[in-house]
Design a protein around this motif. Structure first.
Motif, PDB file in Angstrom:
ATOM      1  N   VAL A  66      18.946   4.289 -27.091  1.00  0.00           N
ATOM      2  CA  VAL A  66      19.675   5.200 -26.077  1.00  0.00           C
ATOM      3  C   VAL A  66      20.947   5.839 -26.674  1.00  0.00           C
ATOM      4  O   VAL A  66      21.545   5.937 -27.394  1.00  0.00           O
ATOM      5  N   LEU A  67      21.113   7.688 -26.729  1.00  0.00           N
ATOM      6  CA  LEU A  67      22.271   8.189 -27.296  1.00  0.00           C
ATOM      7  C   LEU A  67      22.039   9.433 -26.116  1.00  0.00           C
ATOM      8  O   LEU A  67      22.104   9.697 -25.056  1.00  0.00           O
ATOM      9  N   PRO A  68      24.020   9.638 -26.128  1.00  0.00           N
ATOM     10  CA  PRO A  68      24.337  10.298 -26.074  1.00  0.00           C
ATOM     11  C   PRO A  68      23.733  12.004 -26.474  1.00  0.00           C
ATOM     12  O   PRO A  68      23.520  12.013 -27.735  1.00  0.00           O
ATOM     13  N   ALA A  69      22.852  12.498 -25.318  1.00  0.00           N
ATOM     14  CA  ALA A  69      22.184  14.118 -26.600  1.00  0.00           C
ATOM     15  C   ALA A  69      22.270  15.443 -25.511  1.00  0.00           C
ATOM     16  O   ALA A  69      21.530  15.733 -24.829  1.00  0.00           O
ATOM     17  N   VAL A  70      23.969  15.922 -26.571  1.00  0.00           N
ATOM     18  CA  VAL A  70      24.602  15.443 -27.443  1.00  0.00           C
ATOM     19  C   VAL A  70      25.995  15.491 -26.626  1.00  0.00           C
ATOM     20  O   VAL A  70      26.119  16.312 -25.450  1.00  0.00           O
ATOM     21  N   ALA A  71      26.969  14.732 -27.243  1.00  0.00           N
ATOM     22  CA  ALA A  71      27.792  14.249 -27.057  1.00  0.00           C
ATOM     23  C   ALA A  71      28.973  15.089 -27.688  1.00  0.00           C
ATOM     24  O   ALA A  71      28.512  16.618 -28.142  1.00  0.00           O
ATOM     25  N   CYS A  72      29.730  15.575 -26.534  1.00  0.00           N
ATOM     26  CA  CYS A  72      30.631  17.312 -26.512  1.00  0.00           C
ATOM     27  C   CYS A  72      31.698  17.262 -27.166  1.00  0.00           C
ATOM     28  O   CYS A  72      32.858  15.960 -27.293  1.00  0.00           O
ATOM     29  N   LEU A  73      31.477  17.439 -28.309  1.00  0.00           N
ATOM     30  CA  LEU A  73      32.491  16.730 -29.526  1.00  0.00           C
ATOM     31  C   LEU A  73      34.093  17.781 -29.070  1.00  0.00           C
ATOM     32  O   LEU A  73      35.165  16.617 -29.218  1.00  0.00           O
ATOM     33  N   GLY A  99      23.744  11.259 -30.634  1.00  0.00           N
ATOM     34  CA  GLY A  99      23.703  12.689 -30.563  1.00  0.00           C
ATOM     35  C   GLY A  99      25.076  13.389 -30.469  1.00  0.00           C
ATOM     36  O   GLY A  99      25.869  13.163 -29.756  1.00  0.00           O
ATOM     37  N   LEU A 100      25.548  14.522 -30.869  1.00  0.00           N
ATOM     38  CA  LEU A 100      27.068  14.601 -31.348  1.00  0.00           C
ATOM     39  C   LEU A 100      26.505  16.942 -31.805  1.00  0.00           C
ATOM     40  O   LEU A 100      25.851  16.957 -32.720  1.00  0.00           O
ATOM     41  N   GLY A 101      27.238  17.053 -30.652  1.00  0.00           N
ATOM     42  CA  GLY A 101      26.590  18.495 -31.034  1.00  0.00           C
ATOM     43  C   GLY A 101      28.988  19.199 -30.352  1.00  0.00           C
ATOM     44  O   GLY A 101      29.624  18.479 -30.402  1.00  0.00           O
ATOM     45  N   ALA A 102      28.895  20.564 -31.084  1.00  0.00           N
ATOM     46  CA  ALA A 102      30.171  21.288 -31.301  1.00  0.00           C
ATOM     47  C   ALA A 102      30.857  21.814 -29.529  1.00  0.00           C
ATOM     48  O   ALA A 102      31.579  22.340 -29.240  1.00  0.00           O
ATOM     49  N   GLY A 103      29.799  21.840 -28.316  1.00  0.00           N
ATOM     50  CA  GLY A 103      30.160  22.058 -26.870  1.00  0.00           C
ATOM     51  C   GLY A 103      29.569  23.298 -26.957  1.00  0.00           C
ATOM     52  O   GLY A 103      29.437  24.295 -27.071  1.00  0.00           O
ATOM     53  N   ALA A 104      28.659  23.185 -25.571  1.00  0.00           N
ATOM     54  CA  ALA A 104      27.787  23.958 -25.432  1.00  0.00           C
ATOM     55  C   ALA A 104      28.232  25.562 -24.618  1.00  0.00           C
ATOM     56  O   ALA A 104      28.139  26.380 -24.331  1.00  0.00           O
ATOM     57  N   SER A 105      30.102  25.486 -24.418  1.00  0.00           N
ATOM     58  CA  SER A 105      30.336  25.907 -23.222  1.00  0.00           C
ATOM     59  C   SER A 105      31.417  25.715 -23.614  1.00  0.00           C
ATOM     60  O   SER A 105      32.356  24.897 -23.042  1.00  0.00           O
ATOM     61  N   PRO A 106      32.171  26.700 -23.803  1.00  0.00           N
ATOM     62  CA  PRO A 106      33.488  26.784 -24.253  1.00  0.00           C
ATOM     63  C   PRO A 106      34.147  27.132 -23.432  1.00  0.00           C
ATOM     64  O   PRO A 106      35.694  26.536 -23.221  1.00  0.00           O
ATOM     65  N   ALA A 163      25.972  -2.704 -35.196  1.00  0.00           N
ATOM     66  CA  ALA A 163      24.667  -3.809 -35.598  1.00  0.00           C
ATOM     67  C   ALA A 163      23.056  -3.500 -36.562  1.00  0.00           C
ATOM     68  O   ALA A 163      22.807  -3.712 -37.166  1.00  0.00           O
ATOM     69  N   HIS A 164      23.413  -1.751 -36.868  1.00  0.00           N
ATOM     70  CA  HIS A 164      22.542  -1.297 -37.384  1.00  0.00           C
ATOM     71  C   HIS A 164      22.671   0.548 -38.140  1.00  0.00           C
ATOM     72  O   HIS A 164      23.993   0.724 -37.222  1.00  0.00           O
ATOM     73  N   GLN A 165      21.951   0.963 -38.464  1.00  0.00           N
ATOM     74  CA  GLN A 165      23.095   2.504 -38.803  1.00  0.00           C
ATOM     75  C   GLN A 165      22.481   3.299 -38.670  1.00  0.00           C
ATOM     76  O   GLN A 165      21.340   3.364 -38.647  1.00  0.00           O
ATOM     77  N   ILE A 166      23.426   3.794 -37.187  1.00  0.00           N
ATOM     78  CA  ILE A 166      23.224   4.878 -36.327  1.00  0.00           C
ATOM     79  C   ILE A 166      22.812   5.439 -36.052  1.00  0.00           C
ATOM     80  O   ILE A 166      23.499   6.495 -37.437  1.00  0.00           O
ATOM     81  N   GLY A 167      21.626   6.458 -36.009  1.00  0.00           N
ATOM     82  CA  GLY A 167      22.093   7.671 -36.817  1.00  0.00           C
ATOM     83  C   GLY A 167      22.779   9.220 -36.048  1.00  0.00           C
ATOM     84  O   GLY A 167      22.723   8.440 -34.959  1.00  0.00           O
ATOM     85  N   ILE A 168      23.081  10.149 -37.138  1.00  0.00           N
ATOM     86  CA  ILE A 168      23.293  11.425 -36.171  1.00  0.00           C
ATOM     87  C   ILE A 168      23.165  12.250 -36.001  1.00  0.00           C
ATOM     88  O   ILE A 168      23.225  13.248 -37.081  1.00  0.00           O
TER      89      ILE A 168
END
Length: 296
Positions: A66-73, A99-106, A163-168
């Motif tokens: 499970v992941l945030p897709a994508v987290a609003c930084l 999952g990480l993003g710069a923010g889709a809605s300024p 617990a494991h090497q989390i992918g960004i």
């Protein structure tokens, strides 16, 4: 460069405040899907907190990642986000990605009390700094200190360790964002509505070139494609709008011709069973067959 690995499949869900999201999460787990993404839209009325939903989905399932897709930084301080994600990863036995993003809605970020980074270039620099802070937080180093343009971070000790090497995986669409992903990210998340196949091919090349220039193997970067469409009808209605056979052929072409290795179904959750039980097995089989022919 390593060869293509197995294709992975999952679902991308809106941050629904009702219990239906947890039911869909259980279905996705039961159907054998690999990933469950929760979109992060805190500034939209009626949505729930995506990070809380990720934790709830992990508790409701047994094997799916499970992941945030994508987290609003701009609304997620990176050190705090790193701690939350690592905590969930430990408690779930290593089932979290980021999952990480710069923010889709300024405008949404601004209305919700976040800080606009000040243009696209500044947003990319903030995103790059955030990746550094998060990885530092997950490291085994002590005496951590980061003093960037957008983020500052000091800690005597890192942790908790995941617990494991989390992918960004970065949710970016523009050429400079792809350069950044190629340099520093473990994956690229692209929605089909913003990155149709014609743009996808250019994006893949840009990602490869940036990774190679940074001394990285491009094959190690996961390519995640969010399928925004509708399953149904007897005749094709455009990309990802049509009967299951059309989806099977289009997804196979995306995997073989465009090197997509991960698909997240972003359509109506009511259609998840058709996607997971009818389309996914057929795509797996067709991709395997076509790769086998290509190697002969």
């Amino acid at each position: 460069m390593t060869g293509p690995g197995p294709v992975r499949f999952g679902v991308s869900l809106a941050p629904d405040a009702s219990v239906s999201l947890l039911g869909t999460a259980r279905d996705a787990d039961r159907f054998g899907l690999d990933l469950l993404g929760v979109r992060d839209e805190p500034y939209r009325r009626g949505t729930a907190d995506a990070v809380t939903l990720v934790a709830a989905a992990l508790a409701a399932t047994t094997r799916i990642r499970v992941l945030p897709a994508v987290a609003c930084l701009p609304l997620r301080p990176p050190a705090v986000l790193a701690k939350a994600v690592a905590t969930m990863d430990r408690l779930s036995g290593g089932r979290v990605e980021l999952g990480l993003g710069a923010g889709a809605s300024p405008d949404g970020v601004d209305a919700y009390g976040g800080t606009r980074p000040g243009g696209a270039a500044a947003a990319r620099r903030a995103l790059e700094e955030a990746v550094q802070v998060i990885r530092m937080h997950w490291s085994d180093q002590n005496g951590l200190r980061f003093d960037g343009e957008h983020y500052r971070f000091t800690a005597l000790r890192a942790g908790p360790d995941p617990a494991h090497q989390i992918g960004i995986w970065l949710g970016v669409t523009g050429p400079h964002g792809l350069d950044l992903a190629g340099r520093v990210a473990d994956g690229w998340i692209a929605p089909s509505s913003l990155v149709p196949p014609k743009r996808l091919a250019d994006g893949q090349r840009r990602l490869d070139d940036a990774a190679t220039a940074a001394g990285r193997d491009p094959a190690e970067i996961r390519r995640v494609y969010v399928l925004e469409g509708t399953i149904g009808g007897r005749e094709p209605g455009g990309l990802l709008h049509g009967p299951p056979r059309q989806w099977i052929d289009e997804m196979t072409e995306l995997a073989i011709g465009h090197r997509v290795d991960t698909f997240l179904f972003g359509g109506d959750p009511e259609q998840l069973a058709v996607f997971a039980l009818e389309i996914v097995p057929a795509v797996r089989e067709q991709v395997s067959r076509e790769r086998g022919v290509a190697r002969v």
